[in-house]
Design a protein around this motif. Structure first.
Motif, short mmCIF file in Angstrom:
data_model
loop_
_atom_site.label_atom_id
_atom_site.label_comp_id
_atom_site.label_asym_id
_atom_site.label_seq_id
_atom_site.Cartn_x
_atom_site.Cartn_y
_atom_site.Cartn_z
N SER A 18 5.57 -9.31 5.71
CA SER A 18 6.71 -8.94 4.22
C SER A 18 6.48 -7.14 4.20
O SER A 18 7.41 -6.56 4.09
CB SER A 18 6.05 -9.49 3.22
OG SER A 18 6.35 -10.98 3.26
N LYS A 19 5.15 -6.76 4.56
CA LYS A 19 4.92 -5.40 4.48
C LYS A 19 5.77 -4.56 5.60
O LYS A 19 6.36 -3.42 5.23
CB LYS A 19 3.54 -4.99 4.69
CG LYS A 19 2.29 -5.11 3.51
CD LYS A 19 1.14 -4.90 3.70
CE LYS A 19 0.25 -4.50 2.57
NZ LYS A 19 -0.81 -4.14 2.89
N LEU A 20 5.79 -5.37 6.70
CA LEU A 20 6.55 -4.52 7.96
C LEU A 20 8.01 -4.34 7.68
O LEU A 20 8.49 -3.30 7.95
CB LEU A 20 6.31 -5.39 9.16
CG LEU A 20 5.07 -5.53 9.81
CD1 LEU A 20 5.22 -6.51 10.75
CD2 LEU A 20 5.05 -3.96 10.49
N ALA A 21 8.61 -5.30 6.83
CA ALA A 21 10.00 -5.05 6.33
C ALA A 21 10.05 -4.26 5.17
O ALA A 21 11.03 -3.39 5.07
CB ALA A 21 10.51 -6.42 5.98
N ASN A 22 9.10 -4.18 4.07
CA ASN A 22 9.62 -3.76 2.73
C ASN A 22 8.80 -2.42 2.50
O ASN A 22 9.31 -1.73 1.55
CB ASN A 22 9.06 -4.67 1.70
CG ASN A 22 10.10 -6.05 1.43
OD1 ASN A 22 10.92 -6.16 2.66
ND2 ASN A 22 10.02 -6.64 0.58
N LEU A 23 7.74 -2.17 3.05
CA LEU A 23 7.15 -0.74 2.77
C LEU A 23 7.24 -0.05 4.01
O LEU A 23 7.21 -0.23 5.10
CB LEU A 23 5.61 -1.33 2.58
CG LEU A 23 5.40 -2.24 1.55
CD1 LEU A 23 3.72 -2.43 1.26
CD2 LEU A 23 5.66 -1.87 0.17
N PRO A 24 7.16 1.45 3.63
CA PRO A 24 7.34 2.35 4.78
C PRO A 24 6.02 2.60 5.34
O PRO A 24 4.79 2.43 4.70
CB PRO A 24 7.67 3.69 3.73
CG PRO A 24 7.23 3.43 2.31
CD PRO A 24 7.38 1.90 2.04
N ASP A 25 6.03 3.41 6.52
CA ASP A 25 4.83 3.50 7.17
C ASP A 25 4.04 4.64 6.51
O ASP A 25 4.49 5.35 5.49
CB ASP A 25 5.28 3.57 8.43
CG ASP A 25 6.22 4.84 8.90
OD1 ASP A 25 6.07 5.85 8.23
OD2 ASP A 25 6.38 4.67 10.29
N SER A 26 3.10 5.28 7.13
CA SER A 26 2.19 6.42 6.90
C SER A 26 3.02 7.58 6.73
O SER A 26 2.86 8.60 6.27
CB SER A 26 1.18 6.63 7.61
OG SER A 26 1.54 6.78 8.95
N ASN A 27 4.24 7.64 7.42
CA ASN A 27 5.09 8.70 7.50
C ASN A 27 6.25 8.73 6.56
O ASN A 27 6.91 9.62 6.42
CB ASN A 27 5.68 9.00 8.94
CG ASN A 27 4.63 9.47 9.82
OD1 ASN A 27 3.51 10.24 9.60
ND2 ASN A 27 4.50 9.07 11.10
N GLY A 28 6.31 7.74 5.65
CA GLY A 28 7.33 7.37 4.73
C GLY A 28 8.57 6.68 5.33
O GLY A 28 9.65 6.50 4.58
N ASN A 29 8.46 6.43 6.62
CA ASN A 29 9.55 5.62 7.32
C ASN A 29 9.55 4.07 7.30
O ASN A 29 8.51 3.58 7.43
CB ASN A 29 9.67 6.17 8.80
CG ASN A 29 9.88 7.78 8.96
OD1 ASN A 29 10.67 8.49 8.16
ND2 ASN A 29 9.23 8.31 9.87
N PHE A 30 10.64 3.63 7.10
CA PHE A 30 10.90 2.11 7.24
C PHE A 30 10.96 1.75 8.68
O PHE A 30 12.04 2.05 9.35
CB PHE A 30 11.79 1.39 6.52
CG PHE A 30 11.85 1.48 4.93
CD1 PHE A 30 11.02 0.61 4.15
CD2 PHE A 30 12.16 2.65 4.15
CE1 PHE A 30 10.63 0.59 2.85
CE2 PHE A 30 11.78 2.90 2.57
CZ PHE A 30 10.94 1.77 2.33
N LEU A 31 10.23 0.84 9.19
CA LEU A 31 10.25 0.56 10.68
C LEU A 31 11.48 -0.41 10.82
O LEU A 31 11.96 -0.31 12.09
CB LEU A 31 9.07 -0.25 10.98
CG LEU A 31 7.82 0.62 10.84
CD1 LEU A 31 6.54 -0.45 11.19
CD2 LEU A 31 7.50 1.62 11.96
#
Length: 292
Positions: A18-31
């Motif tokens: 769920s985090k992979l889809a819903n939360l941005p990475d450390s650079n603020g980008n959505f994978l």
């Protein structure tokens, strides 16, 4: 936008995917900007709420039927493999793609039925252990294939956790990872298993036609794979820290292309191998039946 439903909330995999889809990475980008987990159906409301809050999932479902018209695909991550078949079947019948965590099922007949249903409804069915996408394991796979071509492989070994008394199906809970590590590195054609349980640890010997592989089911947090050859010993660390990402990426790619991740037989083989391993744990040795 692909709307995903997560089914099962007590497993750490629910939060990881769920985090992979819903939360941005450390650079603020959505994978995966075209994917969102929009619904979660939990083992309990409390555990579902916890995952939903941490991964910003907007909807907590009360039953599977609440997802039928609300999501484009589901990921089933219950800990116990007995829950997977009855949960997955209604979605496949409704042409909703399904990814199932390891073990896909505990019963081979149930797995075969899921495969038939997916084929009849032209629907994506995927899952199993995400360890099979680990770069370190794929590196060992390449090295093993090269050695086999040269007739230079004598034997192999690796370690991975495996709990014979796990409340989530005994050896089936973690054993699914080990079976897919085995077949990814060394190939699918396991002929038989020998097994011994001593001081709570399981040691299994997987026999192929021309070599054997020792699996040490030790409850440790570092993993290694070793290839013994006619001229050298190849020992590699196995880092599984990013396997959620690799497995999730594969599933999303399948959804985007509306195609299978792997041949459906690859879902059945680990179930049959686990069935055989369980017999070997009980009886000492067991032959692997035909994968049909």
């Amino acid at each position: 936008m692909f709307k995903l439903g997560i089914i099962g909330s007590d497993n750490s995999h629910a939060l990881a995917f769920s985090k992979l889809a819903n939360l941005p990475d450390s650079n603020g980008n959505f994978l995966f900007p075209d994917v969102k987990v929009t619904h979660i159906l939990g083992d309990s409301y409390e555990s579902a709420l916890s995952v939903a809050e941490k991964a910003q999932i907007p909807n907590i479902a009360a039953s599977p039927s609440a997802l039928y018209d609300s999501v484009d695909a589901v990921m089933i991550v219950y800990r116990h493999g007995r829950q997977h078949y009855p949960t997955a079947l209604p979605f496949l019948k409704r042409h909703i793609p399904v990814w199932i965590d390891k073990p896909v099922t505990i019963d081979a007949a149930e797995c075969r039925h899921l495969i038939r249903t997916a084929c009849e409804n032209n629907t994506i069915l995927a899952g199993g252990s995400t360890c099979k996408y680990c770069p370190d394991i794929l590196k060992l796979q390449t090295e093993c294939q090269n050695l086999l071509k040269q007739n230079a492989l004598i034997s192999g070994s690796f370690n991975f956790p495996g709990e014979i008394n796990s409340p989530y199906g005994g050896i089936y809970f973690y054993g699914g990872h080990a079976m897919e590590i085995l077949t990814t590195i060394f190939g699918p054609d396991v002929r038989s298993f020998k097994a011994d349980v001593h001081c709570g640890n399981i040691i299994a010997l997987a026999k192929y036609d021309t070599f054997t592989v020792t699996i040490n089911f030790s409850e440790v947090s570092q993993f290694f794979g070793t290839l013994y050859t006619t001229s050298q010993i190849i020992n590699n660390n196995i880092d599984i820290s990013n396997i959620y990402y690799y497995g999730f990426s594969k599933f999303i790619k399948a959804l985007r292309k509306n195609t299978l991740m792997e041949p459906l037989e690859s879902l059945l083989r680990p179930v049959i191998l686990l069935n055989t391993l369980e017999k070997a744990i009980q009886c000492g040795e067991a032959d692997v039946p035909p994968i049909i």
